[in-house]
Motif scaffolding. Structure first.
Motif, PDB file in Angstrom:
ATOM      1  N   ASP A 156       0.907  -1.362  -0.214  1.00  6.74           N
ATOM      2  CA  ASP A 156      -0.022   0.034  -0.047  1.00  6.74           C
ATOM      3  C   ASP A 156       0.964   1.143  -0.049  1.00  6.74           C
ATOM      4  O   ASP A 156       1.031   1.852   1.041  1.00  6.74           O
ATOM      5  N   SER A 157       1.301   1.561  -1.038  1.00  8.49           N
ATOM      6  CA  SER A 157       2.513   2.822  -1.271  1.00  8.49           C
ATOM      7  C   SER A 157       1.916   4.154  -0.664  1.00  8.49           C
ATOM      8  O   SER A 157       2.581   4.837  -0.101  1.00  8.49           O
ATOM      9  N   THR A 158       0.401   4.364  -1.045  1.00 11.21           N
ATOM     10  CA  THR A 158      -0.306   5.467  -0.425  1.00 11.21           C
ATOM     11  C   THR A 158      -0.251   5.407   1.185  1.00 11.21           C
ATOM     12  O   THR A 158       0.193   6.474   1.852  1.00 11.21           O
ATOM     13  N   GLY A 159      -0.484   4.293   1.726  1.00 13.28           N
ATOM     14  CA  GLY A 159      -0.872   4.246   3.019  1.00 13.28           C
ATOM     15  C   GLY A 159       0.588   4.480   3.809  1.00 13.28           C
ATOM     16  O   GLY A 159       0.863   5.036   4.712  1.00 13.28           O
ATOM     17  N   LEU A 160       1.712   3.665   3.217  1.00 18.38           N
ATOM     18  CA  LEU A 160       2.940   3.670   3.554  1.00 18.38           C
ATOM     19  C   LEU A 160       3.759   5.130   3.509  1.00 18.38           C
ATOM     20  O   LEU A 160       4.384   5.709   4.531  1.00 18.38           O
ATOM     21  N   ALA A 161       3.221   5.931   2.623  1.00 17.71           N
ATOM     22  CA  ALA A 161       3.855   7.356   2.387  1.00 17.71           C
ATOM     23  C   ALA A 161       3.454   8.194   3.568  1.00 17.71           C
ATOM     24  O   ALA A 161       3.944   9.018   3.980  1.00 17.71           O
ATOM     25  N   THR A 162       2.188   8.102   3.841  1.00 21.37           N
ATOM     26  CA  THR A 162       1.438   9.003   4.521  1.00 21.37           C
ATOM     27  C   THR A 162       1.966   8.739   6.022  1.00 21.37           C
ATOM     28  O   THR A 162       2.337   9.359   6.814  1.00 21.37           O
ATOM     29  N   LEU A 163       2.299   7.527   6.151  1.00 18.97           N
ATOM     30  CA  LEU A 163       2.640   6.938   7.480  1.00 18.97           C
ATOM     31  C   LEU A 163       4.351   7.369   7.777  1.00 18.97           C
ATOM     32  O   LEU A 163       4.606   7.795   8.721  1.00 18.97           O
ATOM     33  N   ALA A 164       4.922   7.431   6.820  1.00 21.91           N
ATOM     34  CA  ALA A 164       6.337   7.721   6.687  1.00 21.91           C
ATOM     35  C   ALA A 164       6.416   9.275   6.972  1.00 21.91           C
ATOM     36  O   ALA A 164       7.398   9.843   7.698  1.00 21.91           O
ATOM     37  N   ALA A 165       5.522   9.965   6.095  1.00 20.76           N
ATOM     38  CA  ALA A 165       5.616  11.655   6.320  1.00 20.76           C
ATOM     39  C   ALA A 165       5.047  11.748   7.750  1.00 20.76           C
ATOM     40  O   ALA A 165       5.860  13.169   8.235  1.00 20.76           O
TER      41      ALA A 165
END
Ligand code: DC
Length: 234
Positions: free
Chosen positions: A63-72
């Motif tokens: 889930d690249s969108t979910g992971l990016a939001t989490l990382a940000a």
């Protein structure tokens, strides 16, 4: 100080230390940061934290969108020990210093690290470590992507067997469970993934100095990098 095109922060010196797991990057980087009185960026810890947070929040590794939001929005804190040789790491207020060092977290880190949106989300967070008097940046893409203007770039390597044996000793010292043949297998799978991913693969920068640490002691490697820094910083 290095003068580059990108404004004030880029004038702070940085030495990048890239290489595969178990090449000695972490220990060497910390010792160098201590001897120079510089800051230390353990970029691998950031990927380990994203992997751990994703598991805890049930975000899938595809889930690249979910992971990016989490990382940000990752709520992390790095608190240095008094002697500067250790860092206590907190995720959402909970200490996870030892938790993130497990092989499971390393493997999960390697998976989330292959996702470009995660790498983008962590870019500025890593750049923010570049403050006076200087920075030792430890990772896989420090010299190629995050700090391409670094005046000294080191690429540390060591044989797979030597790296697995070092990791085995490290885990045992920390009181964590370890199995040498499983470590060999896991390290080689992780190396494959880190080297062959399309986003910022593990590769030596064209202008990096490669040091094979298989038959070198820690002090010898630190002395070598220090000598290289003396040469470029005069
Ligand atoms: O250095 P380490 O073992 O803590 O890193 C864990 C994983 O994170 C590693 O398998 C690859 C990834 N990583 C990365 O892709 N880029 C970095 N700059 C640092 C680590």
């Amino acid at each position: 100080m290095a003068m580059t095109k990108n404004g004030i922060e880029d004038r702070v010196d940085v030495i990048t230390i890239d290489g595969p797991s178990g090449s000695g990057k972490g220990t060497i980087s910390r010792l160098l940061a201590n001897s120079l009185g510089w800051h230390f960026l353990d970029s691998g810890a950031l990927y380990r934290l994203v992997g751990l947070a994703a598991t805890r929040h049930a975000i899938k590794f595809d889930d690249s969108t979910g992971l990016a939001t989490l990382a940000a929005h990752l709520d992390v804190e790095f608190v240095s020990d008094d002697d500067g040789m250790g860092t206590n790491i907190f995720l959402e207020g909970e200490e996870v210093t030892n938790t993130i060092r497990s092989e499971e977290c390393g493997n999960d880190a390697s998976k989330v690290a292959a996702v470009q949106t995660v790498r983008n989300a962590l870019f500025e967070r890593q750049r923010a470590f570049l403050v006076t008097p200087g920075l030792i940046a430890d990772g896989r893409d420090m010299g190629t992507v995050i700090f391409p203007d670094a005046r000294l770039k080191i690429f540390l390597t060591a044989s797979l067997e030597e790296r697995a044996s070092r990791r085995y000793k490290q885990l045992k010292q920390k009181g964590l469970s370890a199995n040498l043949s499983a470590l060999l297998e896991e390290l080689s799978v992780r190396d494959e993934r880190d080297r062959n991913r399309s986003s910022s693969p593990l590769v030596a920068a064209a202008d990096a100095v490669t040091i094979d640490t298989s038959d070198m002691g820690i002090d010898e490697v630190v002395a070598k990098v220090s000598a290289l820094w003396q040469q470029v910083s005069v």
